[in-house]
Design an enzyme around this catalytic site. Structure first.
Site, mmCIF file in Angstrom:
data_model
loop_
_atom_site.group_PDB
_atom_site.id
_atom_site.type_symbol
_atom_site.label_atom_id
_atom_site.label_comp_id
_atom_site.label_asym_id
_atom_site.label_seq_id
_atom_site.Cartn_x
_atom_site.Cartn_y
_atom_site.Cartn_z
ATOM 1 C CD GLU A 157 7.267 6.532 14.610
ATOM 2 O OE1 GLU A 157 7.639 7.643 15.025
ATOM 3 O OE2 GLU A 157 7.048 5.561 15.379
ATOM 4 C CD GLU A 261 14.057 9.276 17.294
ATOM 5 O OE1 GLU A 261 13.371 9.041 18.295
ATOM 6 O OE2 GLU A 261 13.768 8.846 16.147
#
Length: 281
Positions: A157, A261
């Site tokens: 990621e 986010e």
């Protein structure tokens, strides 16, 4: 740090419209607000069969409020995910978007981009507002199903931060890689590990690669991220990025987006901007 949960996907017919809704959760599906003026059609350029959601294409400006939705709006892929609370993604077909969230104890991540990563891609973007997102970042995954699952490098990621809050600092728990300059911006790289955490391929142990600028990038300015420079910088430290263009994972393809986010946001907020492909022809 997107936490994947069991998902259910369904299509709901409405008068004159076909609205794609997708809900994350293991309990009764929540009722959601319908996106605005949405027409769904098959995307001829895509040959994606494993993930039914990705074959859908929204052809008009769309607002997403449900817990989980993925697909394409115009030529742009999007991901929209939250594990509770209230956050919405409004996106236009040209890559313009805004994320609005309310304060609360939940995690949200979403934004536009592409359903696969490309080492040679140059990501163009402009952010016009940011009232406290934890991360505004190029965000994506690489996955190699042929590598041993015991090797954290089989699933990665990655984050190329552009703006951030002080709520999470990757250098605190990460292994430092190197400093480098890309497109006039100095970055520092870090590698962290997630042990037995949710991912695009079930619960896994995987690495996170980070590139963090020496200072936050400004609002209202058109900027470019040369992705190849970051891949090289990670590789210089021995951090290899696995395949970024596959549908081998169980839950999602290896997408690449400009993500907003927020986690446990203390107050309401918004972030807005536009993303485009700036790769030289």
């Amino acid at each position: 740090m997107k936490n994947y949960m069991c998902q259910t996907h369904f299509l709901k017919n409405t008068i004159g419209l076909l609205t794609f809704l997708s809900v994350v959760g293991c309990s009764t599906a929540e009722k959601t607000t319908q996106p605005t003026t949405v027409k769904v059609e098959q995307t001829p350029a895509l040959t994606i069969k494993k993930f039914k959601a990705y074959t859908q294409k929204f052809t008009n400006t769309t607002t997403l409020t449900q817990n989980h939705a993925t697909g394409h709006i115009g030529e742009y892929f999007f991901t929209h995910w939250k594990d509770g609370g209230s956050a919405s993604l409004n996106m236009q077909t040209n890559g313009t978007f805004n994320v609005d969230w309310q304060g609360g104890g939940y995690n949200y991540v979403g934004g536009p981009g592409w359903h696969y990563g490309d080492e040679n891609r140059v990501i163009g973007y402009r952010f016009d507002s940011d009232s406290g997102a934890n991360f505004i970042t190029v965000y994506g995954w690489g996955y190699d199903k042929n590598m041993a699952k015991t090797d954290p490098s089989h699933l990665v990621e990655y984050y190329i931060l552009q703006r951030w809050s002080d709520a999470y600092e990757p250098s605190q728990n990460g292994v430092f890689g190197k400093k480098f300059v890309s497109n006039g911006v100095e970055y520092s790289t870090y590698r962290t590990i997630r042990e037995e955490k949710p991912s695009i391929n079930n619960t896994s142990t995987f690495y996170q690669y980070w590139s963090k600028p020496s200072q936050q990038q400004p609002l209202g300015v058109e900027l470019e991220i040369v992705f190849a420079d970051h891949v090289k910088a990670w590789a210089d430290s021995g951090w290899v990025l696995p395949n970024m263009n596959n549908f081998d994972a169980s839950d999602d393809p290896t997408y690449q987006v400009m993500a907003v986010e927020v986690f446990n946001p203390p107050a309401d907020g918004t972030a807005s901007g536009r993303v485009w492909n700036a790769t030289p022809k």
